[in-house]
Design a protein around this motif. Structure first.
Motif, PDB file in Angstrom:
ATOM      1  N   MET A   1       0.837  -1.175   0.000  1.00  0.00           N
ATOM      2  CA  MET A   1       0.000   0.000   0.000  1.00  0.00           C
ATOM      3  C   MET A   1       0.889   1.248   0.000  1.00  0.00           C
ATOM      4  SD  MET A   1      -3.290   0.807   2.411  1.00  0.00           S
ATOM      5  CE  MET A   1      -4.040  -0.715   1.861  1.00  0.00           C
ATOM      6  N   ALA A   2       0.485   2.250  -0.776  1.00  0.00           N
ATOM      7  CA  ALA A   2       1.284   3.474  -0.909  1.00  0.00           C
ATOM      8  C   ALA A   2       1.308   4.264   0.401  1.00  0.00           C
ATOM      9  CB  ALA A   2       0.709   4.345  -2.022  1.00  0.00           C
ATOM     10  N   GLU A   3       2.429   4.959   0.636  1.00  0.00           N
ATOM     11  CA  GLU A   3       2.548   5.800   1.820  1.00  0.00           C
ATOM     12  C   GLU A   3       1.583   6.978   1.710  1.00  0.00           C
ATOM     13  OE1 GLU A   3       5.984   8.164   4.372  1.00  0.00           O
ATOM     14  OE2 GLU A   3       6.532   7.029   2.579  1.00  0.00           O
ATOM     15  N   VAL A   4       1.014   7.371   2.841  1.00  0.00           N
ATOM     16  CA  VAL A   4       0.029   8.452   2.867  1.00  0.00           C
ATOM     17  C   VAL A   4       0.700   9.750   3.299  1.00  0.00           C
ATOM     18  CG1 VAL A   4      -2.114   9.276   3.915  1.00  0.00           C
ATOM     19  CG2 VAL A   4      -1.835   6.832   3.407  1.00  0.00           C
ATOM     20  N   PHE A   5       0.550  10.782   2.487  1.00  0.00           N
ATOM     21  CA  PHE A   5       1.066  12.112   2.789  1.00  0.00           C
ATOM     22  C   PHE A   5      -0.114  13.038   3.035  1.00  0.00           C
ATOM     23  CE2 PHE A   5       4.222  10.050   0.125  1.00  0.00           C
ATOM     24  CZ  PHE A   5       5.393  10.276   0.845  1.00  0.00           C
ATOM     25  N   LEU A   6       0.024  13.921   3.997  1.00  0.00           N
ATOM     26  CA  LEU A   6      -1.027  14.888   4.287  1.00  0.00           C
ATOM     27  C   LEU A   6      -0.610  16.262   3.796  1.00  0.00           C
ATOM     28  CD1 LEU A   6      -2.089  14.002   7.938  1.00  0.00           C
ATOM     29  CD2 LEU A   6      -2.824  12.965   5.793  1.00  0.00           C
ATOM     30  N   ARG A   7      -1.587  17.050   3.368  1.00  0.00           N
ATOM     31  CA  ARG A   7      -1.311  18.421   2.959  1.00  0.00           C
ATOM     32  C   ARG A   7      -2.572  19.256   3.137  1.00  0.00           C
ATOM     33  NH1 ARG A   7      -2.902  18.805  -2.750  1.00  0.00           N
ATOM     34  NH2 ARG A   7      -3.389  16.710  -3.458  1.00  0.00           N
ATOM     35  N   ARG A   8      -2.338  20.538   3.387  1.00  0.00           N
ATOM     36  CA  ARG A   8      -3.436  21.491   3.494  1.00  0.00           C
ATOM     37  C   ARG A   8      -3.812  21.979   2.100  1.00  0.00           C
ATOM     38  NH1 ARG A   8      -4.878  23.374   8.156  1.00  0.00           N
ATOM     39  NH2 ARG A   8      -3.515  23.061   9.923  1.00  0.00           N
TER      40      ARG A   8
ATOM     41  N   PRO B   1     -16.785  31.294   6.095  1.00  0.00           N
ATOM     42  CA  PRO B   1     -15.637  31.963   6.720  1.00  0.00           C
ATOM     43  C   PRO B   1     -14.697  30.968   7.400  1.00  0.00           C
ATOM     44  CG  PRO B   1     -17.695  33.053   7.300  1.00  0.00           C
ATOM     45  CD  PRO B   1     -18.054  31.784   6.588  1.00  0.00           C
ATOM     46  N   ASP B   2     -13.419  31.205   7.277  1.00  0.00           N
ATOM     47  CA  ASP B   2     -12.383  30.387   7.905  1.00  0.00           C
ATOM     48  C   ASP B   2     -12.451  28.920   7.502  1.00  0.00           C
ATOM     49  OD1 ASP B   2     -11.185  32.527   9.306  1.00  0.00           O
ATOM     50  OD2 ASP B   2     -12.763  32.400  10.821  1.00  0.00           O
ATOM     51  N   PHE B   3     -12.882  28.656   6.265  1.00  0.00           N
ATOM     52  CA  PHE B   3     -12.869  27.281   5.751  1.00  0.00           C
ATOM     53  C   PHE B   3     -11.431  26.777   5.783  1.00  0.00           C
ATOM     54  CE2 PHE B   3     -11.958  24.480   2.169  1.00  0.00           C
ATOM     55  CZ  PHE B   3     -12.872  23.460   2.383  1.00  0.00           C
ATOM     56  N   ASP B   4     -11.258  25.531   6.198  1.00  0.00           N
ATOM     57  CA  ASP B   4      -9.926  24.924   6.237  1.00  0.00           C
ATOM     58  C   ASP B   4     -10.069  23.456   5.866  1.00  0.00           C
ATOM     59  OD1 ASP B   4      -7.203  24.706   6.564  1.00  0.00           O
ATOM     60  OD2 ASP B   4      -7.231  24.899   8.739  1.00  0.00           O
ATOM     61  N   MET B   5      -9.071  22.924   5.171  1.00  0.00           N
ATOM     62  CA  MET B   5      -9.151  21.554   4.671  1.00  0.00           C
ATOM     63  C   MET B   5      -7.775  20.913   4.627  1.00  0.00           C
ATOM     64  SD  MET B   5     -10.764  20.360   1.039  1.00  0.00           S
ATOM     65  CE  MET B   5     -11.126  18.650   0.697  1.00  0.00           C
ATOM     66  N   VAL B   6      -7.728  19.633   4.992  1.00  0.00           N
ATOM     67  CA  VAL B   6      -6.531  18.820   4.807  1.00  0.00           C
ATOM     68  C   VAL B   6      -6.931  17.554   4.060  1.00  0.00           C
ATOM     69  CG1 VAL B   6      -5.261  19.710   6.793  1.00  0.00           C
ATOM     70  CG2 VAL B   6      -6.762  17.756   7.093  1.00  0.00           C
ATOM     71  N   VAL B   7      -6.010  17.060   3.258  1.00  0.00           N
ATOM     72  CA  VAL B   7      -6.275  15.844   2.492  1.00  0.00           C
ATOM     73  C   VAL B   7      -5.162  14.830   2.728  1.00  0.00           C
ATOM     74  CG1 VAL B   7      -7.625  16.989   0.684  1.00  0.00           C
ATOM     75  CG2 VAL B   7      -5.154  16.735   0.407  1.00  0.00           C
ATOM     76  N   ALA B   8      -5.521  13.575   2.560  1.00  0.00           N
ATOM     77  CA  ALA B   8      -4.562  12.472   2.610  1.00  0.00           C
ATOM     78  C   ALA B   8      -4.374  11.989   1.179  1.00  0.00           C
ATOM     79  CB  ALA B   8      -5.105  11.347   3.493  1.00  0.00           C
ATOM     80  N   ASP B   9      -3.121  11.901   0.770  1.00  0.00           N
ATOM     81  CA  ASP B   9      -2.803  11.561  -0.609  1.00  0.00           C
ATOM     82  C   ASP B   9      -1.875  10.355  -0.629  1.00  0.00           C
ATOM     83  OD1 ASP B   9      -1.785  11.627  -3.318  1.00  0.00           O
ATOM     84  OD2 ASP B   9      -2.476  13.692  -3.410  1.00  0.00           O
ATOM     85  N   ALA B  10      -2.222   9.364  -1.437  1.00  0.00           N
ATOM     86  CA  ALA B  10      -1.384   8.185  -1.654  1.00  0.00           C
ATOM     87  C   ALA B  10      -1.490   7.859  -3.143  1.00  0.00           C
ATOM     88  CB  ALA B  10      -1.850   7.017  -0.797  1.00  0.00           C
ATOM     89  N   ALA B  11      -0.807   8.650  -3.966  1.00  0.00           N
ATOM     90  CA  ALA B  11      -0.921   8.556  -5.419  1.00  0.00           C
ATOM     91  C   ALA B  11      -2.365   8.811  -5.835  1.00  0.00           C
ATOM     92  CB  ALA B  11      -0.424   7.211  -5.926  1.00  0.00           C
TER      93      ALA B  11
ATOM     94  N   LEU C   1      -6.095  11.114  -3.985  1.00  0.00           N
ATOM     95  CA  LEU C   1      -6.731  11.381  -2.699  1.00  0.00           C
ATOM     96  C   LEU C   1      -7.353  10.111  -2.122  1.00  0.00           C
ATOM     97  CD1 LEU C   1      -8.529  14.835  -3.077  1.00  0.00           C
ATOM     98  CD2 LEU C   1      -6.219  14.323  -2.305  1.00  0.00           C
ATOM     99  N   VAL C   2      -7.097   9.881  -0.834  1.00  0.00           N
ATOM    100  CA  VAL C   2      -7.681   8.723  -0.145  1.00  0.00           C
ATOM    101  C   VAL C   2      -8.456   9.149   1.096  1.00  0.00           C
ATOM    102  CG1 VAL C   2      -5.959   7.099  -1.010  1.00  0.00           C
ATOM    103  CG2 VAL C   2      -5.577   8.249   1.197  1.00  0.00           C
ATOM    104  N   GLY C   3      -8.433  10.445   1.405  1.00  0.00           N
ATOM    105  CA  GLY C   3      -9.183  10.935   2.550  1.00  0.00           C
ATOM    106  C   GLY C   3      -9.106  12.442   2.645  1.00  0.00           C
ATOM    107  N   CYS C   4     -10.013  13.009   3.421  1.00  0.00           N
ATOM    108  CA  CYS C   4      -9.982  14.444   3.672  1.00  0.00           C
ATOM    109  C   CYS C   4     -10.803  14.780   4.902  1.00  0.00           C
ATOM    110  CB  CYS C   4     -10.478  15.240   2.461  1.00  0.00           C
ATOM    111  SG  CYS C   4     -12.199  14.993   2.079  1.00  0.00           S
ATOM    112  N   LEU C   5     -10.511  15.938   5.449  1.00  0.00           N
ATOM    113  CA  LEU C   5     -11.237  16.468   6.592  1.00  0.00           C
ATOM    114  C   LEU C   5     -11.297  17.971   6.407  1.00  0.00           C
ATOM    115  CD1 LEU C   5     -12.473  16.092   9.478  1.00  0.00           C
ATOM    116  CD2 LEU C   5     -10.157  16.386  10.358  1.00  0.00           C
ATOM    117  N   TYR C   6     -12.486  18.540   6.586  1.00  0.00           N
ATOM    118  CA  TYR C   6     -12.596  19.983   6.441  1.00  0.00           C
ATOM    119  C   TYR C   6     -13.705  20.532   7.319  1.00  0.00           C
ATOM    120  CZ  TYR C   6     -16.119  18.657   2.896  1.00  0.00           C
ATOM    121  OH  TYR C   6     -17.179  18.109   2.232  1.00  0.00           O
ATOM    122  N   GLY C   7     -13.661  21.841   7.491  1.00  0.00           N
ATOM    123  CA  GLY C   7     -14.656  22.510   8.301  1.00  0.00           C
ATOM    124  C   GLY C   7     -14.470  24.011   8.237  1.00  0.00           C
ATOM    125  N   TYR C   8     -15.148  24.717   9.143  1.00  0.00           N
ATOM    126  CA  TYR C   8     -15.126  26.169   9.152  1.00  0.00           C
ATOM    127  C   TYR C   8     -15.544  26.669  10.533  1.00  0.00           C
ATOM    128  CZ  TYR C   8     -20.091  25.320   8.573  1.00  0.00           C
ATOM    129  OH  TYR C   8     -21.374  24.855   8.751  1.00  0.00           O
TER     130      TYR C   8
END
Length: 198
Positions: A1-8, A54-64, A66-73
């Motif tokens: 399984m590919a390594e998971v990297f997170l980014r905003r 207002p103040d929307f923010d999001m992070v995603v999990a990437d393994a070649a 997108l495999v996940g995400c979390l967001y809110g405001y």
């Protein structure tokens, strides 16, 4: 399984990635056969509105890919977000809302192949580390056993229940809700992070 990297993602990047995020939504929720198009379109409409808050923010999990995400405001100080809450809101919740110190987790999605590997914990930590809010809240469907399991594993506690908003309600959609009709009598559960920082 590919390594998971997170980014905003910035608001602009989130809008540019909306099709990939919708792919994650469809795979993560695995709805009824044939309903994917409707669910995807409803999700995209909801996502478009959420990104503009207002103040929307999001992070995603990437393994070649997108495999996940979390967001809110950040919740509006007006308190409209609490529309439909059953019972009386604790005074400290009202105070924190009025002072702009409530952050709403709108959506957490991890595709099945990457669940139970700490991806949701990593997403949560990265997203919330820079938010100086006193209260973080998520609302899930009462029958969302997986969502409840994740929130409990994070040490969150149940805050109360919400009724589905009336037509034209100012309250935002809840986790997993699109514009598709919701069964009558369905109740939403509100969960909150303990006051200590993650």
């Amino acid at each position: 399984m590919a390594e998971v990297f997170l980014r905003r993602l910035t608001r602009w990047q989130a809008e540019q990635q909306r099709e990939a995020v919708a792919d994650v939504y469809v795979e993560a929720y695995e709805g009824d056969a044939g309903a994917e198009y409707r669910d995807r379109q409803g999700f995209l409409r909801t996502f478009e509105n959420t990104v503009q808050r207002p103040d929307f923010d999001m992070v995603v999990a990437d393994a070649a890919g997108l495999v996940g995400c979390l967001y809110g405001y950040r919740a509006a100080r007006t308190g409209e977000w609490w529309e439909g809450f059953r019972g009386v809101l604790p005074p400290e919740v009202e105070e924190r809302t009025a002072s702009g110190r409530v952050f709403i987790l709108t959506e957490l999605m991890v595709v099945p192949a990457y669940r139970r590997q700490g991806v949701s914990d990593r997403l949560r930590t990265l997203l919330l580390i820079r938010h100086a809010t006193d209260l973080v809240v998520a609302v899930i469907k009462r029958d969302d056993d997986l969502g409840r399991e994740v929130l409990r594993s994070w040490g969150w506690t149940k805050l109360g229940e919400f009724d589905r908003g009336a037509p034209g309600s100012a309250a935002p959609p809840r986790r997993g809700e699109t514009e598709a009709p919701t069964p009558a009598g369905l109740v939403w559960e509100g969960w909150m992070r303990p006051t200590a920082r993650p």
